[in-house]
Scaffold this motif. Structure first.
Motif, short mmCIF file in Angstrom:
data_model
loop_
_atom_site.label_atom_id
_atom_site.label_comp_id
_atom_site.label_asym_id
_atom_site.label_seq_id
_atom_site.Cartn_x
_atom_site.Cartn_y
_atom_site.Cartn_z
N UNK A 133 0.85 -1.18 0.00
CA UNK A 133 0.00 0.00 0.00
C UNK A 133 0.89 1.24 0.00
N UNK A 134 0.69 2.08 -1.00
CA UNK A 134 1.46 3.32 -1.13
C UNK A 134 0.52 4.49 -0.93
N UNK A 135 0.73 5.26 0.14
CA UNK A 135 -0.04 6.48 0.39
C UNK A 135 0.67 7.61 -0.34
N UNK A 136 0.09 8.06 -1.45
CA UNK A 136 0.75 9.04 -2.31
C UNK A 136 0.95 10.36 -1.59
N UNK A 137 -0.05 10.81 -0.85
CA UNK A 137 0.04 12.11 -0.18
C UNK A 137 1.10 12.09 0.93
N UNK A 138 1.09 11.05 1.73
CA UNK A 138 2.04 10.97 2.85
C UNK A 138 3.40 10.45 2.42
N UNK A 139 3.48 9.88 1.19
CA UNK A 139 4.72 9.29 0.67
C UNK A 139 5.22 8.17 1.59
N UNK A 140 4.29 7.32 2.03
CA UNK A 140 4.64 6.19 2.89
C UNK A 140 4.20 4.88 2.23
N UNK A 141 4.91 3.81 2.55
CA UNK A 141 4.64 2.50 1.95
C UNK A 141 4.58 1.46 3.06
N UNK A 142 3.63 0.56 2.94
CA UNK A 142 3.58 -0.58 3.86
C UNK A 142 3.48 -1.88 3.05
N UNK A 143 4.01 -2.93 3.64
CA UNK A 143 3.98 -4.26 3.03
C UNK A 143 3.57 -5.25 4.12
N UNK A 144 2.43 -5.93 3.89
CA UNK A 144 1.88 -6.82 4.92
C UNK A 144 1.66 -6.07 6.24
N UNK A 145 1.27 -4.81 6.14
CA UNK A 145 0.98 -4.02 7.33
C UNK A 145 2.19 -3.40 8.00
N UNK A 146 3.38 -3.70 7.51
CA UNK A 146 4.60 -3.16 8.11
C UNK A 146 5.12 -2.01 7.25
N UNK A 147 5.55 -0.93 7.89
CA UNK A 147 6.09 0.22 7.18
C UNK A 147 7.41 -0.18 6.52
N UNK A 148 7.56 0.21 5.25
CA UNK A 148 8.78 -0.06 4.49
C UNK A 148 9.43 1.28 4.16
N UNK A 149 10.71 1.41 4.45
CA UNK A 149 11.43 2.65 4.17
C UNK A 149 12.03 2.59 2.77
N UNK A 150 11.63 3.55 1.92
CA UNK A 150 12.15 3.63 0.57
C UNK A 150 12.79 4.99 0.34
N UNK A 151 13.80 5.04 -0.52
CA UNK A 151 14.41 6.31 -0.90
C UNK A 151 13.45 7.06 -1.83
N UNK A 152 13.65 8.37 -2.02
CA UNK A 152 12.79 9.11 -2.95
C UNK A 152 12.76 8.51 -4.35
N UNK A 153 13.89 8.04 -4.86
CA UNK A 153 13.90 7.43 -6.19
C UNK A 153 13.13 6.11 -6.19
N UNK A 154 13.27 5.34 -5.14
CA UNK A 154 12.53 4.08 -5.06
C UNK A 154 11.02 4.34 -4.99
#
Length: 223
Positions: A133-154
């Motif tokens: 799940x990618x929240x476009x406005x917040x620029x956050x990503x989760x995978x299986x309910x866990x927050x995943x840290x990605x770089x701006x390019x990623x």
């Protein structure tokens, strides 16, 4: 997402380029209307930020010429012309949205995101693929309910694929979306970003189509 900015005010242009780049947008900036007009066809832009009072070619004339030529990229007008009649004229000339100066950077970013979502048929600010799940406005990503840290390019690569489900994206297109003409790009930059996304979101999240490019894997592969 790659954005074309046509704005002759140096202070506003500097602020938009710095601020939107920090928020994950890839920005090309031109200060002349005639030059900016020709720039639209030179890269795969997702949206345009367009001032109206421009040297070389007035913004409204530029916009009309784009629309007459069949250019359907979303256009957000940024201008000091705030009279109702002028706003109506801008929208009737083919603009998708209108924002009067002075404006807040956060609102520009939100309106750009909304325009790009609508262009891709997305009704909500969340892009979902399987358990990702990618929240476009917040620029956050989760995978299986866990927050995943990605770089701006990623994040930019992820957003590109989620906005193009079912489409195979060629490597040159991905690179053009991620980098502007001022960036120094290594020959394997795209492959590195995709490798990192696979490591963080699952090996099957992005699938290689040999000889063509990359595409999203089955949603189950990200579960």
């Amino acid at each position: 997402m790659r954005i074309l900015l046509i704005e002759d005010d140096k202070l506003i242009g500097d602020g938009l380029k710095a601020g939107l780049t920090k928020l994950g947008f890839n920005l090309d900036w031109f200060t002349d209307g005639a030059i900016g007009k020709n720039a639209l066809g030179s890269a795969p832009y997702d949206a345009v930020l367009l001032d109206l009072s421009l040297p070389g070619l007035d913004g409204l004339d530029l916009l009309r010429q784009w629309r007459q030529a069949g250019q359907d990229v979303p256009v957000l007008i940024l201008t000091a012309r705030d009279a109702l009649e002028q706003r109506v004229t801008g929208l009737q000339s083919g603009a998708d949205d209108y924002l009067c100066k002075p404006f807040a950077l956060a609102e520009v970013a939100a309106r750009l995101q909304a325009l790009i979502r609508r262009r891709h048929g997305q009704l909500t600010p969340q892009l979902v693929h399987g358990s990702v799940v990618f929240d476009v406005a917040a620029r956050t990503v989760s995978h299986n309910g866990e927050v995943v840290t990605l770089t701006p390019r990623e994040l930019a690569v992820l957003e590109l694929f989620l906005n193009n489900k079912g489409r195979v994206l060629a490597r040159p297109l991905i690179q053009e979306k991620l980098y502007n003409w001022d960036d120094e790009v290594s020959s394997n930059a795209v492959e590195v970003h995709i490798h990192h996304l696979r490591r963080k979101l699952g090996n099957g999240f992005i699938r290689t189509v040999h000889g063509v490019g990359y595409t999203l894997g089955d949603a189950e592969c990200s579960a």
